[in-house]
Design an enzyme around this catalytic site. Structure first.
Site, PDB file in Angstrom:
ATOM      1  N   CYS A  88      -1.887  12.085  10.662  1.00 17.31           N
ATOM      2  CA  CYS A  88      -2.900  12.935  10.055  1.00 17.31           C
ATOM      3  C   CYS A  88      -3.162  12.407   8.642  1.00 17.31           C
ATOM      4  O   CYS A  88      -2.619  11.372   8.246  1.00 17.31           O
ATOM      5  CB  CYS A  88      -2.430  14.389  10.022  1.00 17.31           C
ATOM      6  SG  CYS A  88      -1.023  14.700   8.937  1.00 17.31           S
ATOM      7  N   LYS A  93     -10.414   1.141  13.969  1.00 17.85           N
ATOM      8  CA  LYS A  93      -9.115   1.645  14.401  1.00 17.85           C
ATOM      9  C   LYS A  93      -9.073   1.892  15.912  1.00 17.85           C
ATOM     10  O   LYS A  93      -8.035   1.701  16.551  1.00 17.85           O
ATOM     11  CB  LYS A  93      -8.790   2.933  13.642  1.00 17.85           C
ATOM     12  CG  LYS A  93      -8.480   2.712  12.168  1.00 17.85           C
ATOM     13  CD  LYS A  93      -7.262   1.838  11.991  1.00 17.85           C
ATOM     14  CE  LYS A  93      -6.855   1.666  10.556  1.00 17.85           C
ATOM     15  NZ  LYS A  93      -5.635   0.834  10.399  1.00 17.85           N
ATOM     16  N   GLY A 115       0.826  -1.202   0.000  1.00 20.44           N
ATOM     17  CA  GLY A 115       0.000   0.000   0.000  1.00 20.44           C
ATOM     18  C   GLY A 115       0.860   1.252   0.000  1.00 20.44           C
ATOM     19  O   GLY A 115       2.100   1.182  -0.028  1.00 20.44           O
ATOM     20  N   MET A 116       0.209   2.405   0.054  1.00 21.28           N
ATOM     21  CA  MET A 116       0.960   3.655  -0.014  1.00 21.28           C
ATOM     22  C   MET A 116       1.948   3.783   1.145  1.00 21.28           C
ATOM     23  O   MET A 116       3.134   4.062   0.936  1.00 21.28           O
ATOM     24  CB  MET A 116       0.021   4.858  -0.014  1.00 21.28           C
ATOM     25  CG  MET A 116       0.778   6.177  -0.036  1.00 21.28           C
ATOM     26  SD  MET A 116      -0.248   7.663  -0.072  1.00 21.28           S
ATOM     27  CE  MET A 116      -1.015   7.609   1.532  1.00 21.28           C
ATOM     28  N   VAL A 117       1.485   3.570   2.370  1.00 19.42           N
ATOM     29  CA  VAL A 117       2.377   3.707   3.516  1.00 19.42           C
ATOM     30  C   VAL A 117       3.458   2.641   3.475  1.00 19.42           C
ATOM     31  O   VAL A 117       4.646   2.918   3.689  1.00 19.42           O
ATOM     32  CB  VAL A 117       1.588   3.641   4.834  1.00 19.42           C
ATOM     33  CG1 VAL A 117       2.536   3.596   6.026  1.00 19.42           C
ATOM     34  CG2 VAL A 117       0.654   4.836   4.958  1.00 19.42           C
ATOM     35  N   TYR A 166     -14.806   2.776   9.771  1.00 22.29           N
ATOM     36  CA  TYR A 166     -13.344   2.739   9.757  1.00 22.29           C
ATOM     37  C   TYR A 166     -12.789   3.200  11.103  1.00 22.29           C
ATOM     38  O   TYR A 166     -11.879   2.570  11.661  1.00 22.29           O
ATOM     39  CB  TYR A 166     -12.841   3.639   8.632  1.00 22.29           C
ATOM     40  CG  TYR A 166     -11.350   3.722   8.490  1.00 22.29           C
ATOM     41  CD1 TYR A 166     -10.618   2.626   8.057  1.00 22.29           C
ATOM     42  CD2 TYR A 166     -10.673   4.908   8.760  1.00 22.29           C
ATOM     43  CE1 TYR A 166      -9.240   2.704   7.899  1.00 22.29           C
ATOM     44  CE2 TYR A 166      -9.296   4.995   8.610  1.00 22.29           C
ATOM     45  CZ  TYR A 166      -8.587   3.897   8.172  1.00 22.29           C
ATOM     46  OH  TYR A 166      -7.220   3.982   8.026  1.00 22.29           O
ATOM     47  N   SER A 184      -5.602   6.161  12.833  1.00 20.18           N
ATOM     48  CA  SER A 184      -6.126   7.187  11.938  1.00 20.18           C
ATOM     49  C   SER A 184      -6.729   8.329  12.739  1.00 20.18           C
ATOM     50  O   SER A 184      -7.349   8.111  13.788  1.00 20.18           O
ATOM     51  CB  SER A 184      -7.190   6.589  11.021  1.00 20.18           C
ATOM     52  OG  SER A 184      -7.901   7.597  10.329  1.00 20.18           O
ATOM     53  N   SER A 185      -6.591   9.538  12.223  1.00 19.41           N
ATOM     54  CA  SER A 185      -7.225  10.682  12.870  1.00 19.41           C
ATOM     55  C   SER A 185      -8.742  10.637  12.751  1.00 19.41           C
ATOM     56  O   SER A 185      -9.441  11.436  13.388  1.00 19.41           O
ATOM     57  CB  SER A 185      -6.692  11.994  12.280  1.00 19.41           C
ATOM     58  OG  SER A 185      -6.917  12.049  10.885  1.00 19.41           O
ATOM     59  N   CYS A 186      -9.274   9.690  11.957  1.00 20.53           N
ATOM     60  CA  CYS A 186     -10.730   9.490  11.908  1.00 20.53           C
ATOM     61  C   CYS A 186     -11.282   9.053  13.262  1.00 20.53           C
ATOM     62  O   CYS A 186     -12.492   9.149  13.505  1.00 20.53           O
ATOM     63  CB  CYS A 186     -11.091   8.434  10.861  1.00 20.53           C
ATOM     64  SG  CYS A 186     -10.770   8.940   9.162  1.00 20.53           S
ATOM     65  N   HIS A 195      -8.259   9.736  -1.293  1.00 14.40           N
ATOM     66  CA  HIS A 195      -8.384  10.848  -0.364  1.00 14.40           C
ATOM     67  C   HIS A 195      -8.308  12.170  -1.123  1.00 14.40           C
ATOM     68  O   HIS A 195      -8.148  12.201  -2.346  1.00 14.40           O
ATOM     69  CB  HIS A 195      -7.294  10.763   0.706  1.00 14.40           C
ATOM     70  CG  HIS A 195      -7.495   9.657   1.687  1.00 14.40           C
ATOM     71  ND1 HIS A 195      -6.734   8.519   1.691  1.00 14.40           N
ATOM     72  CD2 HIS A 195      -8.398   9.508   2.684  1.00 14.40           C
ATOM     73  CE1 HIS A 195      -7.154   7.711   2.659  1.00 14.40           C
ATOM     74  NE2 HIS A 195      -8.155   8.295   3.279  1.00 14.40           N
TER      75      HIS A 195
END
Length: 318
Positions: A171, A146, A20-22, A142, A113-115, A186
């Site tokens: 963030c 988390k 994935g991206m991270v 989500y 996640s900041s969510c 996103h």
């Protein structure tokens, strides 16, 4: 040796979500060369299969787990599949964290996640704010998943002080290896795709959801990778829960304007006030991060330029 510190002679790390991206930004970082990285893809290891995860950890015996896997996406994706965002992330978090715990892995860095933060807060979001108010409905599933993973790490660390199971709350992110489909991406990658299309098609108008005044904090993903590798050297030195961010934010319109400037697009924006925008503001309090001694090195302009370059390279290759 400090509890939870990974000894130099035992530097094997399992990165979940390594494709994935991270995960890719972690693997591209210069500090990755110091580690023996294991990062099986979904076809090799199904993180929703508890027994498969246990068998994998038993066989590989990592000294550290970085849990970066997840079903992720923007507002459209979260609203389209709330069941998947809750259940899939819940299953992955539980299996990875409990698999590491049951197999005696001494250290784990959980990327949350900041969510997870309550909606409607005007102040910068402090780690102590979690579970003190109603969640944002557009990504509640989500967020709940988390929160469970974060609490599980907390409980494990309380139960055994020799286990450094810590949670980092990044963030919002953007950068290389991002998703650029507006239906799944996103904000920043979606803006890059939309404005790039306007440039390519000679369009003089781009739509913005809402009135553009909502504020967001977006960090370049390679900067998160830098922070995570620093944390990996001594996980026990981390606070139990810590934000990683910039400590400042911009309006959604400002992100559109920054991308438009970088691409040389001079059209106008049209605001669709019927569309959801999520929380009005979501800014991290980075006091603990600063006390830990780290700040993000990449400016918004440089990060956007690098992400646009990656997007264009991918478009040319496809």
């Amino acid at each position: 040796m400090t509890a939870g510190t990974v000894p130099a002679k035992r530097r094997r790390v399992w990165i979940t979500g390594g494709n994935g991206m991270v995960g890719r930004n972690l693997r591209e970082h210069s500090r990755a060369a110091d580690w023996d990285i294991i990062a099986p893809g979904r076809a090799e290891l199904d993180l929703s299969d508890r027994q498969a995860v246990l068998d994998f950890v038993r066989t590989q015996r990592p000294d550290l787990v970085i849990h970066a896997a997840g079903q992720v996406g923007g507002i459209q994706a979260n609203m389209a599949d709330p069941v998947g965002f809750l259940v899939n992330n819940l299953d992955m978090g539980r299996n990875v964290i409990m698999g590491a715990f049951e197999m005696g892995v001494p250290a784990l860095i959980n990327l949350a996640s900041s969510c997870m933060y309550p909606r409607g807060r005007n102040h910068a979001l402090r780690e102590s704010d979690i579970m003190t108010g109603e969640l944002e409905p557009t990504n509640e599933g989500y967020a709940l998943a988390k929160i469970v993973s974060t609490r599980l790490c907390d409980y494990i660390a309380r139960a055994d002080a020799d286990l450094a199971y810590r949670t980092i709350i990044p963030c919002n992110l953007y950068g290389r290896h991002d998703k650029f489909d507006p239906k799944a991406s996103h904000l920043v990658p979606a803006i890059i795709a939309k404005v790039s299309q306007a440039v390519a098609c000679g369009e003089d108008e781009v739509e913005i959801w809402g009135d553009g005044t909502a504020r967001r904090e977006f960090m370049y993903a390679a900067d998160l990778a830098d922070a995570v590798w620093r944390a990996a050297e001594a996980p026990a030195a981390l606070p139990q829960l810590m934000n990683i961010g910039l400590g400042d934010d911009h309006t959604i319109r400002a992100y559109y304007e920054a991308v438009a400037q970088a691409l040389g697009w001079t059209g106008r924006f049209r605001f669709d006030l019927t569309r959801p925008v999520g929380m009005q503001r979501k800014l991290s309090d980075v006091s603990l991060q600063r006390g830990w001694g780290w700040t993000a090195p990449t400016s918004l302009q440089d990060g956007i330029a690098a992400t646009i370059q990656f997007y264009q390279q991918q478009a040319q290759a496809s």
